[in-house]
Design a protein around this motif. Structure first.
Motif, PDB file in Angstrom:
ATOM      1  N   UNK A 126       0.835  -1.203   0.000  1.00  0.00           N
ATOM      2  CA  UNK A 126       0.000   0.000   0.000  1.00  0.00           C
ATOM      3  C   UNK A 126       0.867   1.250   0.000  1.00  0.00           C
ATOM      4  N   UNK A 127       1.958   1.220   0.751  1.00  0.00           N
ATOM      5  CA  UNK A 127       2.815   2.402   0.814  1.00  0.00           C
ATOM      6  C   UNK A 127       3.399   2.734  -0.555  1.00  0.00           C
ATOM      7  N   UNK A 128       3.820   1.717  -1.290  1.00  0.00           N
ATOM      8  CA  UNK A 128       4.379   1.963  -2.625  1.00  0.00           C
ATOM      9  C   UNK A 128       3.326   2.586  -3.539  1.00  0.00           C
ATOM     10  N   UNK A 129       2.095   2.077  -3.482  1.00  0.00           N
ATOM     11  CA  UNK A 129       1.018   2.642  -4.301  1.00  0.00           C
ATOM     12  C   UNK A 129       0.749   4.095  -3.945  1.00  0.00           C
ATOM     13  N   UNK A 130       0.693   4.390  -2.654  1.00  0.00           N
ATOM     14  CA  UNK A 130       0.398   5.763  -2.223  1.00  0.00           C
ATOM     15  C   UNK A 130       1.514   6.719  -2.637  1.00  0.00           C
ATOM     16  N   UNK A 131       2.747   6.284  -2.508  1.00  0.00           N
ATOM     17  CA  UNK A 131       3.857   7.143  -2.916  1.00  0.00           C
ATOM     18  C   UNK A 131       3.887   7.327  -4.428  1.00  0.00           C
ATOM     19  N   UNK A 132       3.518   6.286  -5.157  1.00  0.00           N
ATOM     20  CA  UNK A 132       3.416   6.380  -6.609  1.00  0.00           C
ATOM     21  C   UNK A 132       2.336   7.396  -7.012  1.00  0.00           C
ATOM     22  N   UNK A 133       1.184   7.324  -6.392  1.00  0.00           N
ATOM     23  CA  UNK A 133       0.097   8.256  -6.728  1.00  0.00           C
ATOM     24  C   UNK A 133       0.517   9.692  -6.455  1.00  0.00           C
ATOM     25  N   UNK A 134       1.196   9.912  -5.338  1.00  0.00           N
ATOM     26  CA  UNK A 134       1.662  11.267  -5.028  1.00  0.00           C
ATOM     27  C   UNK A 134       2.645  11.768  -6.082  1.00  0.00           C
ATOM     28  N   UNK A 135       3.519  10.894  -6.538  1.00  0.00           N
ATOM     29  CA  UNK A 135       4.490  11.281  -7.569  1.00  0.00           C
ATOM     30  C   UNK A 135       3.778  11.547  -8.888  1.00  0.00           C
ATOM     31  N   UNK A 136       2.785  10.744  -9.219  1.00  0.00           N
ATOM     32  CA  UNK A 136       2.049  10.933 -10.465  1.00  0.00           C
ATOM     33  C   UNK A 136       1.306  12.265 -10.459  1.00  0.00           C
ATOM     34  N   UNK A 137       0.783  12.653  -9.333  1.00  0.00           N
ATOM     35  CA  UNK A 137       0.112  13.952  -9.243  1.00  0.00           C
ATOM     36  C   UNK A 137       1.079  15.091  -9.526  1.00  0.00           C
ATOM     37  N   UNK A 138       2.319  14.966  -9.071  1.00  0.00           N
ATOM     38  CA  UNK A 138       3.320  15.997  -9.351  1.00  0.00           C
ATOM     39  C   UNK A 138       3.657  16.036 -10.837  1.00  0.00           C
ATOM     40  N   UNK A 139       3.724  14.881 -11.461  1.00  0.00           N
ATOM     41  CA  UNK A 139       4.024  14.826 -12.897  1.00  0.00           C
ATOM     42  C   UNK A 139       2.910  15.500 -13.689  1.00  0.00           C
ATOM     43  N   UNK A 140       1.670  15.221 -13.341  1.00  0.00           N
ATOM     44  CA  UNK A 140       0.527  15.814 -14.042  1.00  0.00           C
ATOM     45  C   UNK A 140       0.512  17.328 -13.864  1.00  0.00           C
ATOM     46  N   UNK A 141       0.979  17.795 -12.722  1.00  0.00           N
ATOM     47  CA  UNK A 141       0.962  19.232 -12.437  1.00  0.00           C
ATOM     48  C   UNK A 141       2.123  19.982 -13.079  1.00  0.00           C
ATOM     49  N   UNK A 142       3.086  19.258 -13.675  1.00  0.00           N
ATOM     50  CA  UNK A 142       4.231  19.909 -14.307  1.00  0.00           C
ATOM     51  C   UNK A 142       3.793  20.837 -15.436  1.00  0.00           C
ATOM     52  N   UNK A 143       4.521  21.907 -15.603  1.00  0.00           N
ATOM     53  CA  UNK A 143       4.295  22.804 -16.729  1.00  0.00           C
ATOM     54  C   UNK A 143       5.630  23.095 -17.398  1.00  0.00           C
ATOM     55  N   UNK A 144       5.647  22.977 -18.730  1.00  0.00           N
ATOM     56  CA  UNK A 144       6.865  23.249 -19.479  1.00  0.00           C
ATOM     57  C   UNK A 144       6.457  23.834 -20.814  1.00  0.00           C
ATOM     58  N   UNK A 145       7.177  24.850 -21.309  1.00  0.00           N
ATOM     59  CA  UNK A 145       6.761  25.483 -22.571  1.00  0.00           C
ATOM     60  C   UNK A 145       6.741  24.541 -23.766  1.00  0.00           C
TER      61      UNK A 145
END
Length: 476
Positions: free
Chosen positions: A121-140
């Motif tokens: 469960x911990x690996x899944x939760x940490x993965x989801x948190x990382x995926x949210x950061x990736x989705x929030x990325x902005x690059x020109x």
């Protein structure tokens, strides 16, 4: 040599190229490590030369979903941050190649820890948190990411598990790693490159990222699925470009893509495909026959070819089309859709799917015109084989096709039914003109695209890389 969904378990241009290279360089001992879609035992379709052997097989992309039950705690040796680390390194716009290889090396060292890691469960939760950061990325240079749902996240999680599993497979020691696609086939090589310092040669027939974009665009996948698939392909490709000592695209067009994606221009060494030196050219039979040879695959855009046949038939009712080649493994539904379209268009015996052939040269000699309607190619062997038979070619201007056919064939944009049909009709109506183009193609193959020239280039590159590895071993 690592392969992906091709040699020696599938036919097609890449498999034929693999067979030519390993079979034509007997001064090297070859070990083939195929990466294959799981779920069924593949049949070996090529007989290996005495100096070539299989080094096992890696099965991935299994349709069987991982167990849903999660462990309540972490087992000893598990790494709960691994799925998130892989996601960040592969899908982040500014992927950390060194961090990715670190994670893959850990997978190789701890194969028994991968299942408990991904089931925690911990690996899944940490993965989801990382995926949210990736989705929030902005690059020109990157479009904003679409919203992802739980199914998207779970699908990516499973793919990353297979990335980890692929990297964990122990591979045989060798002097040079030859990777035939900048994708899954590169994963074992990336680990060996780090652990053992083995030189890495990458050959790209079709640019992996470009083909991922095309697959995403033509499929019915959701925006989230398209985002994840293309980002994963991009991450794998960039990591492979970074690790490779030499990048050997089969065309200058591929080289431009690779440099545009960030590959070091100093690593690029274009090595064209080659075919056996042709004998004397033979005149076309003059029977208004149009032939295509290739796999039945969406990248070949067979459905556009069917519409071309309709338009040519409207102008020249006696024209006949033959398509030689099997469906790509996994593309059987596409092949059935092509057959259904053939029937709806009422082509009858004016367009026939002929199945597999063991005598492509004979088939091509029986053609008046050879047609290719692909939406993506590197340097198609079918075009070189047609030129070696002095046959005029009509093809789409993708990959290295325009360079190969310049002055000796007709090129039209992908999907341009009218342009392709006009090219075919013109050549059928003007056999003397078609013969002149065919002879020019024959002469060009003899001068630039023979198997001997191709093998000489690979022999030189492989010898240099093997020599550098030997020096490193002695001085290490």
């Amino acid at each position: 040599m690592t392969t992906e969904g091709t040699y020696p378990f599938a036919v097609g241009g890449v498999s034929s190229w693999c067979h030519v290279v390993v079979g034509g360089l007997p001064e090297f001992d070859w070990r083939i490590l195929p990466i294959h879609a799981g779920g069924r035992r593949p049949a070996q379709l090529f007989e290996l030369a005495p100096h070539v052997e299989l080094a096992g097989r890696i099965d991935v992309w299994s349709e069987q979903m991982p167990p849903r039950r999660h462990t309540s705690g972490l087992r000893r040796g598990a790494r709960p941050g691994l799925p998130g680390d892989l996601a960040r390194a592969l899908l982040g716009w500014r992927g950390d190649h060194a961090a990715l290889v670190d994670a893959l090396v850990w997978c190789r060292a701890h194969p028994d820890a991968l299942r408990p890691t991904f089931r925690s469960i911990e690996a899944w939760e940490r993965f989801v948190a990382e995926l949210e950061l990736i989705v929030a990325e902005r690059h020109p240079d990157a479009a904003p990411a679409p919203e992802l749902d739980a199914v998207d996240a779970a699908t990516l999680y499973q793919r990353l598990y297979w990335v980890a599993r692929t990297a964990s497979v122990e591979t045989p020691r060798c002097d040079v790693l030859h990777v035939t696609a900048a994708g899954w086939a590169a994963l074992p090589a990336l680990v060996d490159r780090r652990i053992r310092g083995t030189p890495l040669l990458l050959t790209e027939h079709g640019v992996y990222v470009r083909e991922a974009y095309l697959a995403a665009a033509r499929g019915g996948a959701s925006a989230g699925e398209r985002f994840l698939a293309t980002r994963l392909a991009r991450g794998l490709s960039l990591a492979t470009y970074e690790a490779a000592d030499v990048i050997a695209p089969v065309t200058e067009a591929n080289a431009k893509w690779e440099v545009g994606l960030g590959a070091d221009p100093g690593k690029i060494c274009v090595i064209h495909n080659g075919i056996p030196a042709p004998g004397a050219s033979v005149a076309a039979p003059g029977g208004q026959k149009v032939v295509s040879i290739g796999r039945i695959d969406p990248l070949k855009d067979v459905q556009t070819m069917l519409h071309v046949a309709v338009e040519v038939g409207r102008r020249m009712p006696d024209a006949r089309f033959e398509y030689w080649g099997p469906a790509t493994a996994g593309q059987e539904p596409y092949a059935r859709a092509c057959e259904q379209l053939r029937r709806r268009l009422e082509l009858g015996d004016r367009f026939l799917f002929m199945g597999r052939t063991e005598t492509p040269d004979e088939i091509l000699r029986g053609a008046d015109v050879v047609l290719l309607t692909s939406i993506s190619e590197g340097m198609p062997m079918a075009i070189l084989e047609a030129m070696a038979q002095a046959r005029a070619v009509v093809a789409t201007g993708v990959g290295g096709v325009p360079d190969v056919l310049r002055g000796c064939g007709v090129v039209a944009p992908s999907g341009d039914v009218d342009g392709l049909a006009t090219g075919v009709t013109t050549l059928l109506r003007e056999p003397e003109f078609a013969a002149r183009l065919g002879q020019r193609g024959f002469d060009r193959v003899c001068a630039r695209y023979t198997q001997a020239l191709c093998l000489a280039r690979y022999r030189s590159v492989l010898s240099q890389l093997a020599g550098s590895a030997a020096v490193a071993a002695r001085t290490g």
